[in-house]
Design a protein around this motif. Structure first.
Motif, PDB file in Angstrom:
ATOM      1  N   GLY A   1       0.851  -1.214  -0.020  1.00  0.00           N
ATOM      2  CA  GLY A   1       0.131   0.136  -0.067  1.00  0.00           C
ATOM      3  C   GLY A   1       0.805   1.204  -0.070  1.00  0.00           C
ATOM      4  N   LEU A   2       1.681   1.331   0.724  1.00  0.00           N
ATOM      5  CA  LEU A   2       2.779   2.407   0.977  1.00  0.00           C
ATOM      6  C   LEU A   2       3.630   2.744  -0.472  1.00  0.00           C
ATOM      7  N   LYS A   3       3.934   1.638  -1.396  1.00  0.00           N
ATOM      8  CA  LYS A   3       4.407   1.791  -2.536  1.00  0.00           C
ATOM      9  C   LYS A   3       3.445   2.776  -3.453  1.00  0.00           C
ATOM     10  N   ALA A   4       2.324   2.415  -3.251  1.00  0.00           N
ATOM     11  CA  ALA A   4       1.342   3.252  -4.156  1.00  0.00           C
ATOM     12  C   ALA A   4       1.310   4.601  -3.737  1.00  0.00           C
ATOM     13  N   ARG A   5       1.174   5.001  -2.395  1.00  0.00           N
ATOM     14  CA  ARG A   5       1.001   5.886  -1.822  1.00  0.00           C
ATOM     15  C   ARG A   5       2.456   6.910  -2.011  1.00  0.00           C
TER      16      ARG A   5
ATOM     17  N   ASP B   1      13.098   1.973  -7.008  1.00  0.00           N
ATOM     18  CA  ASP B   1      13.357   2.423  -5.836  1.00  0.00           C
ATOM     19  C   ASP B   1      12.009   2.480  -5.036  1.00  0.00           C
ATOM     20  N   ILE B   2      11.005   3.086  -5.556  1.00  0.00           N
ATOM     21  CA  ILE B   2       9.803   3.223  -4.798  1.00  0.00           C
ATOM     22  C   ILE B   2       9.105   1.883  -4.545  1.00  0.00           C
ATOM     23  N   ALA B   3       9.324   0.826  -5.235  1.00  0.00           N
ATOM     24  CA  ALA B   3       8.654  -0.396  -5.046  1.00  0.00           C
ATOM     25  C   ALA B   3       9.389  -1.147  -3.939  1.00  0.00           C
ATOM     26  N   CYS B   4      10.795  -0.685  -3.742  1.00  0.00           N
ATOM     27  CA  CYS B   4      11.627  -1.676  -2.648  1.00  0.00           C
ATOM     28  C   CYS B   4      11.763  -0.834  -1.513  1.00  0.00           C
ATOM     29  N   TYR B   5      11.665   0.179  -1.478  1.00  0.00           N
ATOM     30  CA  TYR B   5      12.001   0.780  -0.291  1.00  0.00           C
ATOM     31  C   TYR B   5      10.945   0.588   0.940  1.00  0.00           C
ATOM     32  N   PRO B   6       9.523   0.438   0.738  1.00  0.00           N
ATOM     33  CA  PRO B   6       8.624   0.167   1.756  1.00  0.00           C
ATOM     34  C   PRO B   6       9.188  -1.322   2.294  1.00  0.00           C
ATOM     35  N   TRP B   7       9.366  -2.168   1.523  1.00  0.00           N
ATOM     36  CA  TRP B   7       9.934  -3.594   1.815  1.00  0.00           C
ATOM     37  C   TRP B   7      11.205  -3.625   2.778  1.00  0.00           C
TER      38      TRP B   7
ATOM     39  N   LEU C   1      20.744  -3.530   8.840  1.00  0.00           N
ATOM     40  CA  LEU C   1      21.124  -2.608   7.721  1.00  0.00           C
ATOM     41  C   LEU C   1      22.719  -2.360   7.840  1.00  0.00           C
ATOM     42  N   ASN C   2      23.164  -2.424   8.957  1.00  0.00           N
ATOM     43  CA  ASN C   2      24.490  -2.256   9.047  1.00  0.00           C
ATOM     44  C   ASN C   2      25.473  -3.192   8.218  1.00  0.00           C
ATOM     45  N   ASP C   3      24.827  -4.542   7.899  1.00  0.00           N
ATOM     46  CA  ASP C   3      25.499  -5.420   7.421  1.00  0.00           C
ATOM     47  C   ASP C   3      25.682  -5.235   5.829  1.00  0.00           C
ATOM     48  N   PHE C   4      24.811  -4.212   5.424  1.00  0.00           N
ATOM     49  CA  PHE C   4      24.570  -3.838   3.981  1.00  0.00           C
ATOM     50  C   PHE C   4      24.682  -2.575   3.791  1.00  0.00           C
ATOM     51  N   PRO C   5      26.089  -1.885   3.587  1.00  0.00           N
ATOM     52  CA  PRO C   5      26.274  -0.703   3.813  1.00  0.00           C
ATOM     53  C   PRO C   5      25.706   0.118   2.583  1.00  0.00           C
ATOM     54  N   ASN C   6      25.785  -0.544   1.205  1.00  0.00           N
ATOM     55  CA  ASN C   6      25.382   0.424   0.514  1.00  0.00           C
ATOM     56  C   ASN C   6      23.795   0.423   0.371  1.00  0.00           C
ATOM     57  N   LEU C   7      23.101  -0.726   0.821  1.00  0.00           N
ATOM     58  CA  LEU C   7      21.683  -0.572   0.892  1.00  0.00           C
ATOM     59  C   LEU C   7      21.442   0.437   1.901  1.00  0.00           C
ATOM     60  N   LYS C   8      22.209   0.482   2.972  1.00  0.00           N
ATOM     61  CA  LYS C   8      21.660   1.504   4.158  1.00  0.00           C
ATOM     62  C   LYS C   8      21.973   2.651   3.596  1.00  0.00           C
ATOM     63  N   ARG C   9      23.073   3.228   2.743  1.00  0.00           N
ATOM     64  CA  ARG C   9      23.106   4.491   2.231  1.00  0.00           C
ATOM     65  C   ARG C   9      22.140   4.877   1.354  1.00  0.00           C
ATOM     66  N   TRP C  10      21.584   3.700   0.613  1.00  0.00           N
ATOM     67  CA  TRP C  10      20.415   4.315  -0.274  1.00  0.00           C
ATOM     68  C   TRP C  10      19.149   4.495   0.553  1.00  0.00           C
TER      69      TRP C  10
ATOM     70  N   ASP D   1      18.818   5.482   3.578  1.00  0.00           N
ATOM     71  CA  ASP D   1      18.923   6.703   4.440  1.00  0.00           C
ATOM     72  C   ASP D   1      18.663   7.957   3.568  1.00  0.00           C
ATOM     73  N   THR D   2      18.964   7.712   2.211  1.00  0.00           N
ATOM     74  CA  THR D   2      18.919   8.813   1.207  1.00  0.00           C
ATOM     75  C   THR D   2      17.287   8.904   0.962  1.00  0.00           C
ATOM     76  N   ILE D   3      16.561   7.743   0.763  1.00  0.00           N
ATOM     77  CA  ILE D   3      15.118   7.738   0.319  1.00  0.00           C
ATOM     78  C   ILE D   3      14.257   8.262   1.761  1.00  0.00           C
ATOM     79  N   ALA D   4      14.742   7.916   2.606  1.00  0.00           N
ATOM     80  CA  ALA D   4      14.189   8.296   3.937  1.00  0.00           C
ATOM     81  C   ALA D   4      13.934   9.794   4.157  1.00  0.00           C
ATOM     82  N   THR D   5      14.964  10.545   3.590  1.00  0.00           N
ATOM     83  CA  THR D   5      14.889  11.867   3.836  1.00  0.00           C
ATOM     84  C   THR D   5      13.785  12.708   2.798  1.00  0.00           C
ATOM     85  N   ARG D   6      13.620  12.087   1.741  1.00  0.00           N
ATOM     86  CA  ARG D   6      12.933  12.799   0.620  1.00  0.00           C
ATOM     87  C   ARG D   6      11.750  13.344   1.172  1.00  0.00           C
TER      88      ARG D   6
END
Length: 231
Positions: free
Chosen positions: A12-16, A162-168, A179-188, A190-195
């Protein structure tokens, strides 16, 4: 105007989130899943799979009758094409976005949804299921982490991939992932979280995978997880 039938699940959050990113006028139509509103005949006429999200586009491109759609991936692809936003127009860029959209639909969403269920909603612990889905979700997080090693977003510019993956990824704790085990994923992440669109989308939204102080009722469990085929 578009009616968005919504509950605060990752799908649901993907669509929103798309609506907010594209600044697309819409009406939010809440669907109380625990009360069984997804089984009402008027909703089933829009979403025969009795799942959210679903939309009714009252002003489709070219005019004509309203268009109804269910399945979050189909909704985002339809809206991206309708608006010309958040999907590349060239064939190579479009193909790249689409493969990652379908990767989320076929892999990340189902596997993360299963471990979320067994960690949060299952009435008893099932060690095999927890181990199986935790490991597979960990593998998928790793795939995304590797993909993001040399790029800011999943497929070129910020897109429906990106919109599809972020809410999951938001409920990563319920998935048994750090997420600390996945530094590239964590950076991505954190970037989307602040949009701004993300902040608007998640403002006041309940985390449906948060640890629960009180178990759901047997009636809620039956409604959410106990359905078979309808006659």
């Amino acid at each position: 105007m578009i009616d968005l039938y919504f509950a605060p699940t990752p799908n649901g959050l993907k669509a929103r989130l798309f609506m907010e990113e594209a600044q697309l006028p819409h009406r939010l139509m809440p669907v109380a899943l625990g009360k069984g509103e997804q089984f009402k005949p008027d909703f089933l006429a829009i979403s025969p799979n009795n799942k959210i999200p679903a939309i009714v586009d009252h002003e489709p491109a070219g005019g004509g009758e309203p268009i109804t759609l269910f399945e979050s991936g189909a909704i985002m692809l339809y809206l991206a094409e309708k608006t010309g936003r958040l999907i590349p127009q060239d064939i190579h860029g479009r193909a790249e976005v689409l493969q990652w959209l379908f990767w989320q639909m076929a892999g990340l969403g189902p596997m993360a949804g299963q471990i979320g269920h067994f960690n949060v909603y299952a009435p008893e612990k099932v060690p095999y299921a927890i181990d199986r889905y935790t490991r597979e979700t960990h593998r998928l997080y790793g795939v995304l982490d590797q993909r993001l090693a040399d790029r800011t977003f999943i497929a070129g510019d910020f897109s429906i991939a990106d919109i599809a993956c972020y809410p999951w990824i938001v409920p990563h704790e319920a998935h048994g992932q750090n997420l600390n085990d996945f530094p590239n994923l964590k950076r991505w992440f954190d970037t989307i979280a602040t949009r701004p669109a993300t902040l608007r989308t998640y403002d006041g939204v309940e985390n449906v995978y948060a640890p629960r102080q009180q178990a759901i009722s047997e009636e809620e469990r039956r409604v959410l997880f106990g359905q078979g085929a309808r006659p």
